[in-house]
Design a protein around this motif. Structure first.
Motif: not given
Length: 351
Positions: A10-11, A57-59, A117
Motif C-alpha cells: 500500500e506504500t 498504490y496499491p501496487c 503500475n
C-alpha cells in the motif's frame, strides 16, 4: 467482474500483504489466464518501493507470468482454454506508431502499458500484476509457452530472458565474437546461457570469487574478477560486445575500456542513480554505450521457441507467496541462484 486475490503493498515502506481486488471481465479480444507461476524481478522491488519515482498504490507487482487460459473473448483466434501461455512486462500499446508496427511495442511512441503500475484504460485505475490468481490481457500481448518448457522455469524468461536475448540478437552475438557479461544474477546468468548458445566466446565479469565455478557451470568460457586491476588491464580493447546486467552503482568506464574498435556496451541493469561516463572512454575507439528494453511480442515469442528448441531456462528457486518479503530481502543480498519463482498454488482463493 472477476474477483481476484493477490499480494500488494500500500506504500513504499509497507511489506507486501494479501489483497483482494477485481479484474475486468474478458472483452472480445481478451484472454483470461489462471496464473500458475510468477517470477520475481528486481524491478518489482524498485517499483514496490518507489525507487524509480513515485509508484501507483496499491501496487501488485509481477511481470513474469505463466498460466493456463481459463476463458477467451468472442473475437480471440490465437488461444483456447487450457493453453499454456505467458505474459511479460507489457499488456498494451497504441499499435499504430512506427515502433508498434515494427513489432517493437516496448518502444511505443505513446507509451506502452506496463503489466503493473501503469494507467489502465480499461478500468480508469492502474494495472495490477502477476502476484495474483488471475489476469485478463488482450490476446496480442499473450504468448504461447511451448509445452516442452517447464512452466515454472519459463516465467523468468518473460523478463530476464527477453531482456538479455534481445540485445544479444540485435548486436549479433555469435561465432567469432567475444562477449562479456557483467554480473551473475537473474539477468546475467541468462545472458551467459544465451551468448554461449549463439556461439560466442563468453567471459563473465564478477566481483565475487565464489561465483567463478558457477559461471563456468552455466557455460562461461572464462571468468574475470573485476576488482583485479591487472586482470582487467589485460583485457583492454578485446571485447566486441558487453552486456552489463548490474543494477547497482558501479564504474561503467572500466568496462567501456575493454571494448574493441566499434565495440558496444549495452546496459540492461537499471541502477537507481545515474552512471557517470567519461567521454574519452567512448571517443577512443569509437565505442558505443547503449541501452535495451525487453523485446517486442514477436521477438519474445521467438525467444521462447528458441529456449524450447535448445533446452535453455533459468536456474530458479520456488517460493510460496507468503515468502515474498523474505525473498525481496534475500534478493538485495544476492542470495538467490538465480531467480525466485512464486508457486501461485500457494495463494489462497478469493473469499
Amino acid at each position: 467482474m472477476l474477483r481476484c486475490t493477490g499480494y500488494a503493498t500500500e506504500t513504499a515502506q509497507a511489506p507486501l500483504a494479501p489483497f483482494t481486488f477485481d479484474r475486468r471481465d474478458p472483452g472480445p479480444t481478451d484472454v483470461q489466464i489462471d496464473i500458475t507461476h510468477c517470477g520475481v524481478c528486481h524491478s518489482d522491488i524498485h517499483t514496490a518501493r518507489s525507487e524509480w519515482g513515485p509508484s501507483l498504490y496499491p501496487c501488485v507487482p509481477g511481470h513474469e507470468i505463466v498460466g493456463r487460459v481459463a476463458a477467451v473473448g468472442s473475437a480471440v483466434t490465437r488461444f483456447k482454454a487450457g493453453d499454456l501461455v505467458g505474459v511479460g512486462c507489457m499488456v498494451d500499446s497504441c499499435r499504430e506508431c512506427a515502433a508498434c508496427k515494427a513489432d517493437m511495442e516496448q518502444f511505443c511512441e505513446k507509451g506502452m502499458t506496463g503489466t503493473y503500475n501503469s494507467p489502465d484504460p480499461h478500468t480508469g485505475g492502474h494495472t495490477l500484476g502477476g502476484y495474483s490468481k488471475a489476469i485478463v490481457v488482450d490476446q496480442h500481448f499473450v504468448l504461447h509457452v511451448p509445452e516442452g518448457l517447464d512452466p515454472a522455469a519459463a516465467a523468468p524468461l518473460l523478463c530476464a530472458g527477453i531482456t538479455t536475448y534481445s540485445p544479444l540478437r540485435h548486436w549479433k552475438a555469435g561465432p567469432g565474437k567475444r562477449v562479456g557479461v557483467v554480473g551473475l544474477g537473474g539477468l546475467g546468468h541468462m545472458a551467459v546461457k544465451f551468448a554461449v548458445a549463439f556461439g560466442a566466446q563468453v567471459a563473465l565479469f564478477t566481483t565475487s570469487p565464489s561465483k567463478i565455478e558457477d559461471a563456468k557451470r552455466l557455460g562461461a568460457h572464462e571468468v574475470i574478477l573485476s576488482r583485479d586491476e591487472a586482470a582487467m588491464a589485460k583485457e583492454a580493447g578485446s571485447f566486441d560486445l558487453i552486456i552489463d546486467a548490474v543494477a547497482a552503482e558501479h564504474d561503467i568506464n572500466a568496462y567501456l575500456n575493454l571494448l574493441k574498435l566499434d565495440g558496444t556496451l549495452v546496459q540492461v541493469g537499471a541502477p537507481e542513480k545515474p552512471l557517470p561516463v567519461q567521454v574519452f572512454s567512448l571517443i577512443m575507439g569509437r565505442r558505443s554505450f547503449a541501452g535495451s528494453l525487453i523485446g517486442g511480442i514477436a521477438e519474445t515469442q521467438e525467444m521462447l521457441d528458441f529456449c524450447a528448441e535448445h533446452g535453455i531456462g533459468p536456474d530458479i528457486e520456488m517460493i510460496r507467496m507468503d515468502e515474498i518479503n523474505t525473498a525481496y530481502e534475500r534478493m538485495l543480498k544476492s542470495d538467490v541462484k538465480y531467480r525466485f519463482v512464486i508457486d501461485m498454488a500457494s495463494l489462497p482463493a478469493a473469499a
